[in-house]
Scaffold this motif. Structure first.
Motif, PDB file in Angstrom:
ATOM      1  N   ILE A   1      -2.509   3.224 -11.475  1.00  0.00           N
ATOM      2  CA  ILE A   1      -1.209   3.006 -10.571  1.00  0.00           C
ATOM      3  C   ILE A   1      -1.571   1.923  -9.575  1.00  0.00           C
ATOM      4  O   ILE A   1      -0.862   1.192  -9.122  1.00  0.00           O
ATOM      5  N   PHE A   2      -2.784   2.027  -8.701  1.00  0.00           N
ATOM      6  CA  PHE A   2      -3.054   0.966  -7.493  1.00  0.00           C
ATOM      7  C   PHE A   2      -3.289  -0.096  -8.345  1.00  0.00           C
ATOM      8  O   PHE A   2      -2.830  -1.257  -7.617  1.00  0.00           O
ATOM      9  N   SER A   3      -3.926  -0.632  -9.401  1.00  0.00           N
ATOM     10  CA  SER A   3      -4.032  -1.718  -9.872  1.00  0.00           C
ATOM     11  C   SER A   3      -2.810  -2.388 -10.320  1.00  0.00           C
ATOM     12  O   SER A   3      -2.345  -3.580  -9.894  1.00  0.00           O
ATOM     13  N   VAL A   4      -1.745  -1.538 -10.878  1.00  0.00           N
ATOM     14  CA  VAL A   4      -0.682  -2.202 -11.381  1.00  0.00           C
ATOM     15  C   VAL A   4       0.257  -2.707 -10.249  1.00  0.00           C
ATOM     16  O   VAL A   4       0.746  -3.577 -10.356  1.00  0.00           O
ATOM     17  N   THR A   5       0.276  -1.647  -9.381  1.00  0.00           N
ATOM     18  CA  THR A   5       0.893  -2.049  -8.065  1.00  0.00           C
ATOM     19  C   THR A   5       0.454  -3.231  -7.401  1.00  0.00           C
ATOM     20  O   THR A   5       1.385  -4.276  -6.852  1.00  0.00           O
ATOM     21  N   LEU A   6      -0.714  -3.487  -7.392  1.00  0.00           N
ATOM     22  CA  LEU A   6      -1.126  -4.674  -6.667  1.00  0.00           C
ATOM     23  C   LEU A   6      -1.011  -5.746  -7.674  1.00  0.00           C
ATOM     24  O   LEU A   6      -0.453  -6.703  -6.955  1.00  0.00           O
ATOM     25  N   ILE A   7      -1.367  -5.755  -8.730  1.00  0.00           N
ATOM     26  CA  ILE A   7      -1.111  -7.037  -9.555  1.00  0.00           C
ATOM     27  C   ILE A   7       0.416  -7.350  -9.591  1.00  0.00           C
ATOM     28  O   ILE A   7       0.732  -8.542  -9.536  1.00  0.00           O
TER      29      ILE A   7
ATOM     30  N   GLY B   1       2.934  -6.308  -7.678  1.00  0.00           N
ATOM     31  CA  GLY B   1       3.577  -6.665  -6.586  1.00  0.00           C
ATOM     32  C   GLY B   1       3.133  -8.028  -5.936  1.00  0.00           C
ATOM     33  O   GLY B   1       3.983  -8.798  -5.472  1.00  0.00           O
ATOM     34  N   LEU B   2       1.805  -8.411  -6.153  1.00  0.00           N
ATOM     35  CA  LEU B   2       1.459  -9.542  -5.555  1.00  0.00           C
ATOM     36  C   LEU B   2       2.130 -10.942  -6.477  1.00  0.00           C
ATOM     37  O   LEU B   2       2.705 -11.884  -5.786  1.00  0.00           O
ATOM     38  N   ALA B   3       2.297 -10.550  -7.821  1.00  0.00           N
ATOM     39  CA  ALA B   3       2.799 -11.518  -8.751  1.00  0.00           C
ATOM     40  C   ALA B   3       4.175 -11.785  -8.204  1.00  0.00           C
ATOM     41  O   ALA B   3       4.679 -12.806  -8.035  1.00  0.00           O
ATOM     42  N   LEU B   4       4.975 -10.745  -8.038  1.00  0.00           N
ATOM     43  CA  LEU B   4       6.400 -10.807  -7.880  1.00  0.00           C
ATOM     44  C   LEU B   4       6.512 -11.665  -6.305  1.00  0.00           C
ATOM     45  O   LEU B   4       7.578 -12.322  -6.224  1.00  0.00           O
ATOM     46  N   LEU B   5       5.854 -11.092  -5.441  1.00  0.00           N
ATOM     47  CA  LEU B   5       5.935 -11.442  -4.055  1.00  0.00           C
ATOM     48  C   LEU B   5       5.646 -13.113  -3.959  1.00  0.00           C
ATOM     49  O   LEU B   5       6.428 -13.650  -3.364  1.00  0.00           O
ATOM     50  N   PHE B   6       4.622 -13.402  -4.739  1.00  0.00           N
ATOM     51  CA  PHE B   6       4.312 -14.897  -4.897  1.00  0.00           C
ATOM     52  C   PHE B   6       5.308 -15.616  -5.447  1.00  0.00           C
ATOM     53  O   PHE B   6       5.829 -16.820  -4.924  1.00  0.00           O
ATOM     54  N   LYS B   7       5.837 -15.050  -6.406  1.00  0.00           N
ATOM     55  CA  LYS B   7       7.054 -15.889  -7.205  1.00  0.00           C
ATOM     56  C   LYS B   7       8.149 -16.228  -6.643  1.00  0.00           C
ATOM     57  O   LYS B   7       8.687 -17.228  -6.463  1.00  0.00           O
ATOM     58  N   PHE B   8       8.534 -14.980  -5.946  1.00  0.00           N
ATOM     59  CA  PHE B   8       9.893 -15.205  -5.202  1.00  0.00           C
ATOM     60  C   PHE B   8       9.636 -15.276  -3.757  1.00  0.00           C
ATOM     61  O   PHE B   8      10.475 -14.779  -2.710  1.00  0.00           O
ATOM     62  N   ARG B   9       8.532 -15.965  -3.084  1.00  0.00           N
ATOM     63  CA  ARG B   9       8.110 -15.739  -1.732  1.00  0.00           C
ATOM     64  C   ARG B   9       9.174 -16.452  -1.099  1.00  0.00           C
ATOM     65  O   ARG B   9       9.335 -16.169   0.212  1.00  0.00           O
ATOM     66  N   GLU B  10       9.911 -17.445  -1.494  1.00  0.00           N
ATOM     67  CA  GLU B  10      10.810 -18.484  -0.711  1.00  0.00           C
ATOM     68  C   GLU B  10      11.978 -17.514  -0.387  1.00  0.00           C
ATOM     69  O   GLU B  10      12.772 -17.733   0.639  1.00  0.00           O
ATOM     70  N   ASN B  11      12.295 -16.441  -1.075  1.00  0.00           N
ATOM     71  CA  ASN B  11      13.589 -15.675  -1.084  1.00  0.00           C
ATOM     72  C   ASN B  11      13.343 -14.132  -0.501  1.00  0.00           C
ATOM     73  O   ASN B  11      14.358 -13.612  -0.230  1.00  0.00           O
TER      74      ASN B  11
ATOM     75  N   THR C   1       0.869  -1.293  -0.052  1.00  0.00           N
ATOM     76  CA  THR C   1       0.077  -0.001  -0.138  1.00  0.00           C
ATOM     77  C   THR C   1       0.834   1.116  -0.129  1.00  0.00           C
ATOM     78  O   THR C   1       0.678   2.110  -0.684  1.00  0.00           O
ATOM     79  N   ALA C   2       2.033   1.248   0.645  1.00  0.00           N
ATOM     80  CA  ALA C   2       3.008   2.385   0.795  1.00  0.00           C
ATOM     81  C   ALA C   2       3.645   2.734  -0.379  1.00  0.00           C
ATOM     82  O   ALA C   2       3.609   3.858  -0.866  1.00  0.00           O
ATOM     83  N   ALA C   3       3.799   1.766  -1.050  1.00  0.00           N
ATOM     84  CA  ALA C   3       4.356   1.631  -2.346  1.00  0.00           C
ATOM     85  C   ALA C   3       3.692   2.338  -3.443  1.00  0.00           C
ATOM     86  O   ALA C   3       4.080   3.215  -4.106  1.00  0.00           O
ATOM     87  N   ALA C   4       2.318   2.083  -3.539  1.00  0.00           N
ATOM     88  CA  ALA C   4       1.380   2.435  -4.443  1.00  0.00           C
ATOM     89  C   ALA C   4       1.161   4.170  -4.093  1.00  0.00           C
ATOM     90  O   ALA C   4       1.259   5.202  -4.973  1.00  0.00           O
ATOM     91  N   PHE C   5       1.245   4.509  -2.998  1.00  0.00           N
ATOM     92  CA  PHE C   5       1.117   5.799  -2.418  1.00  0.00           C
ATOM     93  C   PHE C   5       2.111   6.490  -2.799  1.00  0.00           C
ATOM     94  O   PHE C   5       2.285   7.873  -3.367  1.00  0.00           O
ATOM     95  N   ILE C   6       3.491   6.097  -2.637  1.00  0.00           N
ATOM     96  CA  ILE C   6       4.691   6.806  -3.001  1.00  0.00           C
ATOM     97  C   ILE C   6       4.716   7.026  -4.683  1.00  0.00           C
ATOM     98  O   ILE C   6       5.099   8.198  -4.935  1.00  0.00           O
ATOM     99  N   ILE C   7       4.581   5.955  -5.453  1.00  0.00           N
ATOM    100  CA  ILE C   7       4.433   6.101  -6.669  1.00  0.00           C
ATOM    101  C   ILE C   7       3.421   7.280  -7.057  1.00  0.00           C
ATOM    102  O   ILE C   7       3.832   8.049  -7.910  1.00  0.00           O
ATOM    103  N   HIS C   8       2.294   7.300  -6.460  1.00  0.00           N
ATOM    104  CA  HIS C   8       1.242   8.287  -6.653  1.00  0.00           C
ATOM    105  C   HIS C   8       1.887   9.573  -6.305  1.00  0.00           C
ATOM    106  O   HIS C   8       1.557  10.592  -7.391  1.00  0.00           O
TER     107      HIS C   8
END
Lengths: 173, 174
Positions: B37-43, B45-55, B11-18
């Motif tokens: 901005i909010f849609s792209v950050t969410l999609i 962000g979640l995709a990256l987080l899920f893909k690299f969740r182990e690291n 959420t903070a990342a989306a606000f900072i970009i905005h």
């Protein structure tokens, strides 16, 4: 249970909306703000029940799950705030009132016809009555003064937010 | 704890970009850009987080591992974004109550007469800009100098009229 916990803010919002509508229909439709608070607290109670059931059936400690519960409380509060805005739009928004006037007309309305039905005089009267009733504005010797400072403080906060985000204090700047 | 930390981070990342984009240049279509901005950050962000969740870890806390935790982050992010967007709409246009309060406050100890009110707050400041908004937001269109509702405008007005009927508030708002 984990999915109920995950969806608890949405379930609580549904209870909020239902309770608010029931309050307006069966208790009083004149106390809109009271109905919104009533709905919000009913939703919060629902959320609280779900979270208590969820935490109680987990093998891990209660403390470990508090952040997850906090997130749901924050999500529900944000959704409740959105619902408050939706209700408020129907009550006070100028655009919504204009759309209503247009939808009730056949063949559309000219600017003059719109101004006959809805104009600045009516807007000022409606709001002045509310501000005078709540004591935010005082009428003395044919002049208006600031009464309680709450609305003034909120207005200053809005102007500050406008300056910070939009770089101007009014849409006409 | 990971749900809380990563929800707040996203959420903070989306606000900072905005805020950065807004400080560089105020976009013409602000609400559309905000939604973007909010849609792209969410999609993303979640995709990256899920893909690299182990690291991935933040403040010593590992990224969420379970799918339901990602849904919880998603619900939090969408709720806060929606709340911000409705507040943003209120910031864009001057609220009549705010204008009235500030006008009275600016008149100081002398107060404000009814006549001054009319001079400072009138149809040109309260009605005409909102009427123009209905055209720019494609809620209405002009036909032979008359405002008519578009299908989008008709749907929105119906939603509010039906809702107000349900709660038995027949008085027109505004």
């Amino acid at each position: 249970m984990v999915y109920l916990h995950m969806l608890s803010p949405i379930a609580a919002l549904a209870i909020n909306v239902l309770a608010q509508i029931c309050y307006c229909r069966f208790v009083s439709n004149k106390q809109l703000l009271k109905s919104l608070f009533f709905g919000f607290f009913c939703g919060m109670f629902m959320l609280f029940l779900i979270e208590v059931f969820y935490v109680a059936q987990l093998p891990s400690s209660v403390l470990k799950n508090i952040p997850s519960v906090f997130i749901n409380i924050a999500s529900y509060s944000a959704l409740g705030y959105c619902y408050f805005h939706f209700v408020n739009l129907g009550e006070t928004a100028r655009r919504i009132r204009m759309l209503r006037e247009l939808s009730e007309s056949k063949g559309g309305l000219s600017v003059d016809e719109i101004l006959e039905r809805y104009n600045a005089k009516e807007i000022i009267e409606n709001r002045l009555n509310r501000l005078l009733k709540s004591g935010q504005v005082i009428y003395k010797d044919n002049r208006y003064y600031i009464g309680k400072p709450v609305m003034l403080f909120m207005s200053k906060m809005v102007v500050f937010a406008k300056r910070f985000i939009l770089g101007k204090s009014s849409e006409f700047d | 704890m990971s749900v809380l930390v990563f929800s707040l981070f996203l959420t903070a990342a989306a606000f900072i970009i905005h805020f950065i984009i807004w400080k560089i240049r105020l976009p013409v279509h602000q609400k559309s850009i905000l939604i973007y901005i909010f849609s792209v950050t969410l999609i993303a962000g979640l995709a990256l987080l899920f893909k690299f969740r182990e690291n991935i870890s933040l403040l010593g806390i590992n990224a969420p591992q379970e799918l339901h935790e990602y849904f919880q982050i998603c619900i939090f992010f969408i709720s806060v974004s929606l709340a911000y967007m409705v507040t943003y709409s209120a910031l864009e246009a001057d609220s009549p109550s705010l204008v009235m309060i500030m006008t009275i406050a600016n008149s100081g100890k002398e107060g404000l007469s009814q006549k001054n009110f009319g001079e400072k707050i009138n149809n040109d400041t309260l009605i005409i800009p909102r009427l123009k908004d209905t055209l720019s937001e494609k809620l209405a269109y002009l036909k032979e100098d008359k405002y008519n509702l578009t299908p989008k405008g008709r749907i929105i007005s119906s939603i509010f009229m039906i809702y107000r009927k349900i709660i038995k508030r027949e008085r027109k708002g505004g």
